[in-house]
Scaffold this motif. Structure first.
Motif, PDB file in Angstrom:
ATOM      1  N   VAL A 159       1.180  -1.283  -0.172  1.00 12.81           N
ATOM      2  CA  VAL A 159       0.126  -0.144   0.066  1.00 12.81           C
ATOM      3  C   VAL A 159       1.336   1.479   0.201  1.00 12.81           C
ATOM      4  CG1 VAL A 159      -0.185   0.058   3.238  1.00 12.81           C
ATOM      5  CG2 VAL A 159      -2.143   0.823   1.676  1.00 12.81           C
ATOM      6  N   ALA A 160       1.020   2.505  -0.830  1.00 14.68           N
ATOM      7  CA  ALA A 160       1.285   3.349  -0.591  1.00 14.68           C
ATOM      8  C   ALA A 160       0.873   4.557   0.414  1.00 14.68           C
ATOM      9  CB  ALA A 160       0.753   4.793  -1.595  1.00 14.68           C
ATOM     10  N   VAL A 161       2.155   4.784   1.218  1.00 16.34           N
ATOM     11  CA  VAL A 161       1.374   5.312   3.026  1.00 16.34           C
ATOM     12  C   VAL A 161       1.174   6.309   2.746  1.00 16.34           C
ATOM     13  CG1 VAL A 161       3.752   6.878   2.391  1.00 16.34           C
ATOM     14  CG2 VAL A 161       3.168   6.218   4.827  1.00 16.34           C
ATOM     15  N   ALA A 162       0.790   7.049   1.658  1.00 12.48           N
ATOM     16  CA  ALA A 162      -0.075   7.853   1.863  1.00 12.48           C
ATOM     17  C   ALA A 162      -1.842   8.137   1.930  1.00 12.48           C
ATOM     18  CB  ALA A 162      -0.147   9.199   0.322  1.00 12.48           C
ATOM     19  N   GLU A 163      -1.986   6.425   1.549  1.00  9.20           N
ATOM     20  CA  GLU A 163      -3.343   5.970   1.644  1.00  9.20           C
ATOM     21  C   GLU A 163      -3.078   4.658   2.931  1.00  9.20           C
ATOM     22  OE1 GLU A 163      -4.996   5.030  -2.999  1.00  9.20           O
ATOM     23  OE2 GLU A 163      -4.087   3.769  -2.283  1.00  9.20           O
ATOM     24  N   ALA A 164      -2.002   4.943   3.354  1.00 12.94           N
ATOM     25  CA  ALA A 164      -2.018   4.243   4.919  1.00 12.94           C
ATOM     26  C   ALA A 164      -2.870   5.573   5.922  1.00 12.94           C
ATOM     27  CB  ALA A 164      -0.877   3.257   5.270  1.00 12.94           C
ATOM     28  N   VAL A 165      -2.284   6.866   5.209  1.00 12.93           N
ATOM     29  CA  VAL A 165      -1.572   7.820   5.676  1.00 12.93           C
ATOM     30  C   VAL A 165      -3.324   8.426   6.483  1.00 12.93           C
ATOM     31  CG1 VAL A 165      -1.359  10.422   6.102  1.00 12.93           C
ATOM     32  CG2 VAL A 165       0.328   8.323   6.400  1.00 12.93           C
ATOM     33  N   ASP A 166      -4.041   8.534   4.697  1.00 14.35           N
ATOM     34  CA  ASP A 166      -5.437   8.695   4.880  1.00 14.35           C
ATOM     35  C   ASP A 166      -6.399   8.294   5.856  1.00 14.35           C
ATOM     36  OD1 ASP A 166      -4.924  10.832   3.289  1.00 14.35           O
ATOM     37  OD2 ASP A 166      -5.482   9.309   1.321  1.00 14.35           O
ATOM     38  N   THR A 167      -6.485   6.854   5.580  1.00 12.39           N
ATOM     39  CA  THR A 167      -6.944   6.615   6.712  1.00 12.39           C
ATOM     40  C   THR A 167      -7.036   6.079   8.300  1.00 12.39           C
ATOM     41  OG1 THR A 167      -7.377   4.038   4.817  1.00 12.39           O
ATOM     42  CG2 THR A 167      -7.330   3.752   7.695  1.00 12.39           C
ATOM     43  N   LEU A 168      -5.774   6.234   8.385  1.00 10.96           N
ATOM     44  CA  LEU A 168      -4.814   6.833   9.933  1.00 10.96           C
ATOM     45  C   LEU A 168      -6.006   7.990  10.514  1.00 10.96           C
ATOM     46  CD1 LEU A 168      -0.869   6.020   9.915  1.00 10.96           C
ATOM     47  CD2 LEU A 168      -3.172   5.171  11.828  1.00 10.96           C
ATOM     48  N   ALA A 169      -6.003   9.272   9.670  1.00 10.98           N
ATOM     49  CA  ALA A 169      -6.564  10.507   9.462  1.00 10.98           C
ATOM     50  C   ALA A 169      -8.430  10.046   9.826  1.00 10.98           C
ATOM     51  CB  ALA A 169      -6.097  11.305   8.675  1.00 10.98           C
ATOM     52  N   ASP A 170      -8.762   9.793   8.734  1.00 13.77           N
ATOM     53  CA  ASP A 170      -9.704   9.303   9.215  1.00 13.77           C
ATOM     54  C   ASP A 170     -10.276   8.662  10.765  1.00 13.77           C
ATOM     55  OD1 ASP A 170     -10.264  10.249   6.484  1.00 13.77           O
ATOM     56  OD2 ASP A 170     -10.652   8.217   5.020  1.00 13.77           O
ATOM     57  N   VAL A 171      -9.842   7.446  10.372  1.00 11.13           N
ATOM     58  CA  VAL A 171      -9.441   6.961  12.267  1.00 11.13           C
ATOM     59  C   VAL A 171      -9.494   8.221  13.313  1.00 11.13           C
ATOM     60  CG1 VAL A 171      -9.340   5.199  13.359  1.00 11.13           C
ATOM     61  CG2 VAL A 171      -9.948   4.220  10.902  1.00 11.13           C
ATOM     62  N   ALA A 172      -8.351   8.851  12.959  1.00  9.58           N
ATOM     63  CA  ALA A 172      -8.160   9.505  14.315  1.00  9.58           C
ATOM     64  C   ALA A 172      -9.117  10.323  14.816  1.00  9.58           C
ATOM     65  CB  ALA A 172      -7.033  10.127  13.693  1.00  9.58           C
ATOM     66  N   THR A 173      -9.633  11.233  13.327  1.00  9.04           N
ATOM     67  CA  THR A 173     -10.580  12.388  13.749  1.00  9.04           C
ATOM     68  C   THR A 173     -11.978  11.872  13.649  1.00  9.04           C
ATOM     69  OG1 THR A 173     -10.942  12.845  11.166  1.00  9.04           O
ATOM     70  CG2 THR A 173      -9.098  13.894  12.003  1.00  9.04           C
ATOM     71  N   GLY A 174     -12.152  10.712  13.989  1.00 10.68           N
ATOM     72  CA  GLY A 174     -13.966  10.045  13.836  1.00 10.68           C
ATOM     73  C   GLY A 174     -13.712   9.390  15.658  1.00 10.68           C
ATOM     74  N   PRO A 175     -15.394   8.419  15.577  1.00  9.78           N
ATOM     75  CA  PRO A 175     -15.182   8.069  16.960  1.00  9.78           C
ATOM     76  C   PRO A 175     -14.382   7.050  17.294  1.00  9.78           C
ATOM     77  CG  PRO A 175     -16.835   7.323  15.492  1.00  9.78           C
ATOM     78  CD  PRO A 175     -15.936   8.333  14.779  1.00  9.78           C
ATOM     79  N   PRO A 176     -13.868   6.383  18.481  1.00  5.09           N
ATOM     80  CA  PRO A 176     -13.319   4.767  18.306  1.00  5.09           C
ATOM     81  C   PRO A 176     -14.112   3.991  17.828  1.00  5.09           C
ATOM     82  CG  PRO A 176     -13.395   6.548  20.348  1.00  5.09           C
ATOM     83  CD  PRO A 176     -14.163   7.040  19.939  1.00  5.09           C
ATOM     84  N   LEU A 177     -13.021   3.180  17.480  1.00  3.36           N
ATOM     85  CA  LEU A 177     -13.575   2.045  16.475  1.00  3.36           C
ATOM     86  C   LEU A 177     -14.268   1.068  18.003  1.00  3.36           C
ATOM     87  CD1 LEU A 177     -11.522   1.966  13.694  1.00  3.36           C
ATOM     88  CD2 LEU A 177     -13.890   2.232  13.667  1.00  3.36           C
ATOM     89  N   ILE A 214      -8.939  -1.855  11.645  1.00  8.59           N
ATOM     90  CA  ILE A 214      -9.998  -1.278  10.786  1.00  8.59           C
ATOM     91  C   ILE A 214      -8.396  -1.942   9.850  1.00  8.59           C
ATOM     92  CG2 ILE A 214      -9.393   0.870  10.845  1.00  8.59           C
ATOM     93  CD1 ILE A 214     -11.369   1.269   8.504  1.00  8.59           C
ATOM     94  N   SER A 215      -7.815  -2.331   8.625  1.00  3.61           N
ATOM     95  CA  SER A 215      -7.209  -3.017   8.013  1.00  3.61           C
ATOM     96  C   SER A 215      -7.043  -1.914   6.663  1.00  3.61           C
ATOM     97  CB  SER A 215      -6.988  -4.501   7.523  1.00  3.61           C
ATOM     98  OG  SER A 215      -6.891  -5.107   8.855  1.00  3.61           O
ATOM     99  N   VAL A 216      -6.191  -1.174   5.955  1.00  5.37           N
ATOM    100  CA  VAL A 216      -5.240  -0.965   4.726  1.00  5.37           C
ATOM    101  C   VAL A 216      -5.006  -1.559   4.257  1.00  5.37           C
ATOM    102  CG1 VAL A 216      -4.343   1.068   5.962  1.00  5.37           C
ATOM    103  CG2 VAL A 216      -5.320   1.434   3.589  1.00  5.37           C
ATOM    104  N   ALA A 217      -5.255  -1.347   2.896  1.00  9.49           N
ATOM    105  CA  ALA A 217      -3.575  -1.978   1.534  1.00  9.49           C
ATOM    106  C   ALA A 217      -3.896  -1.573  -0.108  1.00  9.49           C
ATOM    107  CB  ALA A 217      -4.379  -3.787   1.207  1.00  9.49           C
ATOM    108  N   GLY A 218      -3.206  -2.163  -0.482  1.00  8.46           N
ATOM    109  CA  GLY A 218      -3.374  -1.557  -2.215  1.00  8.46           C
ATOM    110  C   GLY A 218      -3.921  -2.667  -2.908  1.00  8.46           C
TER     111      GLY A 218
END
Length: 243
Positions: free
Chosen positions: A159-177, A181-185
């Motif tokens: 996975v491109a680190v930019a897309e992993a970072v997008d997921t991290l950012a979305d999770v960090a700014t949302g409610p606790p899960l 959650i997994s992210v892959a290319g």
């Protein structure tokens, strides 16, 4: 939202800091260069300050058995400080498939780190990513003798680190899960083929030999570290990223 990124001066953390700041969040980046020693706890309480969320992107200094002690100590320190600071959400960056690879010391250490988060006092989210595209060159280099690279057929889904970072950012700014959650290319490659592709595009004249006993990934079952069915799949293909 006020977010503290532990490891925020590192490879992933610094990119996450930029991404969050671009979205107008108040972000503090913390690491050794900012005076934070997560192993001793020095500077940790000050780093968390009045943050709403803390994201842990740190990595262990080694891939051997010492990683378990490192992740145990640093996570215990972080959880205790976060509870004292009243943090409402802790986000951990982890790796896809680590619970299916008991023979790799580093993966066992990451499992321990996840368990501490799950059993800890803070609402949490765990983001598991596959191997970063940016690290494939390094992975290929681990088993190189100068003219030959030996690689097993373990399947990777970079996975491109930019897309992993997008997921991290979305999770960090949302409610606790309170979950993972997994992210892959989008594409899966046997590691030996991935090595050949990478060297060819790099115009690197080393040859790749398939060797099921070579390197860290030799201990990884063939399908263990590719994305689970419910993973978030990125759009950046490794062949395009190489280009």
């Amino acid at each position: 939202m006020k977010i503290a990124v532990i490891g925020g001066t590192g490879f992933v953390g610094s990119r996450l800091v930029d991404r969050l700041r671009a979205a107008d969040h108040e972000v503090a980046a913390h690491g050794r260069s900012s005076g934070l020693d997560l192993q001793s706890g020095e500077g940790l309480q000050e780093a968390l300050g009045s943050a709403d969320v803390v994201v842990d992107t740190i990595d262990a200094p080694g891939f051997d058995e010492t990683a378990s002690e490192f992740f145990h100590v640093t996570m215990e320190n972080l959880l205790q400080a976060a509870e004292r600071a009243g943090i409402g959400h802790i986000v951990l960056l982890s790796i896809v498939g680590i619970d299916r690879v008991p023979d790799v010391a580093y993966y066992r250490a990451k499992v321990l780190q996840e368990v501490l988060v799950v059993e800890g006092p803070i609402p949490y989210s765990i983001v598991r990513a596959t191997q970063f595209m940016e690290f494939i060159d390094k992975i290929v280099g681990w088993t190189s003798d100068g003219s030959t690279v030996r690689l097993p057929t373990t399947r990777l889904q970079p996975v491109a680190v930019a897309e992993a970072v997008d997921t991290l950012a979305d999770v960090a700014t949302g409610p606790p899960l309170n979950g993972t959650i997994s992210v892959a290319g989008p594409d899966v490659f046997p590691l030996d083929e991935l090595g050949r592709l990478t060297l060819r595009v790099r115009d690197d004249r080393r040859s790749v030999v398939t060797d099921e006993s070579a390197g860290l990934f030799a201990a990884v079952p063939t399908e263990a570290i590719i994305a689970p069915a419910d993973a978030r799949i990125g759009s950046i293909r490794y062949t395009d990223w190489l280009g």
